[in-house]
Design a protein around this motif. Structure first.
Motif, PDB file in Angstrom:
ATOM      1  N   THR A   1       0.825  -1.205   0.000  1.00  0.00           N
ATOM      2  CA  THR A   1       0.000   0.000   0.000  1.00  0.00           C
ATOM      3  C   THR A   1       0.862   1.259   0.000  1.00  0.00           C
ATOM      4  O   THR A   1       0.610   2.191  -0.771  1.00  0.00           O
ATOM      5  N   SER A   2       1.857   1.309   0.850  1.00  0.00           N
ATOM      6  CA  SER A   2       2.708   2.493   0.886  1.00  0.00           C
ATOM      7  C   SER A   2       3.518   2.632  -0.402  1.00  0.00           C
ATOM      8  O   SER A   2       3.755   3.745  -0.878  1.00  0.00           O
ATOM      9  N   PHE A   3       3.903   1.526  -1.004  1.00  0.00           N
ATOM     10  CA  PHE A   3       4.602   1.573  -2.284  1.00  0.00           C
ATOM     11  C   PHE A   3       3.699   2.156  -3.361  1.00  0.00           C
ATOM     12  O   PHE A   3       4.145   2.985  -4.175  1.00  0.00           O
ATOM     13  N   LEU A   4       2.433   1.769  -3.379  1.00  0.00           N
ATOM     14  CA  LEU A   4       1.500   2.294  -4.364  1.00  0.00           C
ATOM     15  C   LEU A   4       1.269   3.795  -4.170  1.00  0.00           C
ATOM     16  O   LEU A   4       1.179   4.543  -5.141  1.00  0.00           O
ATOM     17  N   VAL A   5       1.171   4.233  -2.921  1.00  0.00           N
ATOM     18  CA  VAL A   5       0.993   5.661  -2.643  1.00  0.00           C
ATOM     19  C   VAL A   5       2.204   6.445  -3.163  1.00  0.00           C
ATOM     20  O   VAL A   5       2.052   7.487  -3.818  1.00  0.00           O
ATOM     21  N   VAL A   6       3.379   5.969  -2.877  1.00  0.00           N
ATOM     22  CA  VAL A   6       4.595   6.640  -3.352  1.00  0.00           C
ATOM     23  C   VAL A   6       4.640   6.636  -4.876  1.00  0.00           C
ATOM     24  O   VAL A   6       4.968   7.655  -5.504  1.00  0.00           O
ATOM     25  N   ALA A   7       4.297   5.525  -5.502  1.00  0.00           N
ATOM     26  CA  ALA A   7       4.307   5.428  -6.963  1.00  0.00           C
ATOM     27  C   ALA A   7       3.302   6.407  -7.588  1.00  0.00           C
ATOM     28  O   ALA A   7       3.594   7.045  -8.608  1.00  0.00           O
ATOM     29  N   ILE A   8       2.134   6.551  -6.977  1.00  0.00           N
ATOM     30  CA  ILE A   8       1.123   7.472  -7.499  1.00  0.00           C
ATOM     31  C   ILE A   8       1.598   8.914  -7.380  1.00  0.00           C
ATOM     32  O   ILE A   8       1.452   9.712  -8.316  1.00  0.00           O
ATOM     33  N   VAL A   9       2.183   9.275  -6.249  1.00  0.00           N
ATOM     34  CA  VAL A   9       2.681  10.643  -6.056  1.00  0.00           C
ATOM     35  C   VAL A   9       3.801  10.947  -7.046  1.00  0.00           C
ATOM     36  O   VAL A   9       3.822  12.013  -7.680  1.00  0.00           O
ATOM     37  N   VAL A  10       4.733  10.038  -7.216  1.00  0.00           N
ATOM     38  CA  VAL A  10       5.836  10.232  -8.163  1.00  0.00           C
ATOM     39  C   VAL A  10       5.296  10.298  -9.589  1.00  0.00           C
ATOM     40  O   VAL A  10       5.709  11.141 -10.393  1.00  0.00           O
ATOM     41  N   GLY A  11       4.353   9.424  -9.922  1.00  0.00           N
ATOM     42  CA  GLY A  11       3.749   9.424 -11.254  1.00  0.00           C
ATOM     43  C   GLY A  11       3.037  10.730 -11.561  1.00  0.00           C
ATOM     44  O   GLY A  11       3.159  11.277 -12.664  1.00  0.00           O
ATOM     45  N   PHE A  12       2.299  11.263 -10.591  1.00  0.00           N
ATOM     46  CA  PHE A  12       1.611  12.537 -10.792  1.00  0.00           C
ATOM     47  C   PHE A  12       2.621  13.668 -10.971  1.00  0.00           C
ATOM     48  O   PHE A  12       2.424  14.552 -11.811  1.00  0.00           O
ATOM     49  N   GLY A  13       3.685  13.640 -10.193  1.00  0.00           N
ATOM     50  CA  GLY A  13       4.735  14.655 -10.350  1.00  0.00           C
ATOM     51  C   GLY A  13       5.361  14.609 -11.734  1.00  0.00           C
ATOM     52  O   GLY A  13       5.606  15.651 -12.342  1.00  0.00           O
ATOM     53  N   LEU A  14       5.607  13.418 -12.254  1.00  0.00           N
ATOM     54  CA  LEU A  14       6.161  13.283 -13.600  1.00  0.00           C
ATOM     55  C   LEU A  14       5.163  13.758 -14.658  1.00  0.00           C
ATOM     56  O   LEU A  14       5.548  14.370 -15.662  1.00  0.00           O
ATOM     57  N   TYR A  15       3.887  13.485 -14.437  1.00  0.00           N
ATOM     58  CA  TYR A  15       2.853  13.918 -15.360  1.00  0.00           C
ATOM     59  C   TYR A  15       2.797  15.448 -15.435  1.00  0.00           C
ATOM     60  O   TYR A  15       2.733  16.023 -16.523  1.00  0.00           O
TER      61      TYR A  15
END
Length: 127
Positions: free
Chosen positions: A13-27
């Motif tokens: 779960t925490s990995f997914l949260v971090v991945a979503i935040v990083v993905g949004f930042g890249l977007y």
């Protein structure tokens, strides 16, 4: 007697949260990068025009034509002739480019960039 070892690390779960935040930042960065790349092309075109021989004594229309030819090479599509202002200064012109870029982000949210730069076109060259 065996002792229990506790596991340490990131949960799924925490990995997914971090991945979503990083993905949004890249977007967001992918939306912003072309806007700033165009801004630096505008600045480079202004500096190039300032280094043209005799630019201080040219008519405003000719100076703008030189500027937009340089922008055309860099595929700039957001700067229009209405965004360019020429003002007479001692020994030449002061050219100001003021424009806005709007890109859709998510749903009804947009990213808006306001850009404003100027360059003196004088007999002594770029300053």
């Amino acid at each position: 007697m065996k002792t229990m070892k506790t596991q340490r690390g990131m949960t799924l779960t925490s990995f997914l949260v971090v991945a979503i935040v990083v993905g949004f930042g890249l977007y967001v960065a992918m939306k912003l990068f072309p806007m700033y790349q165009e801004y630096y092309s505008v600045k480079a075109a202004l500096k190039g025009v300032a280094q043209e021989p005799g630019v201080a004594s040219m008519e405003p229309g000719k100076v703008q034509d030189l500027f937009f030819r340089r922008l055309y090479i860099n595929y700039s599509e957001n700067v229009k002739p209405a965004n360019v202002k020429m003002q007479r200064v001692n020994g030449g012109w002061n050219m100001t480019v003021n424009y806005e870029v709007r890109r859709p982000l998510v749903g009804n949210l947009d990213v808006v960039g306001k850009f404003d730069t100027q360059q003196e076109l004088t007999l002594s060259g770029a300053q």
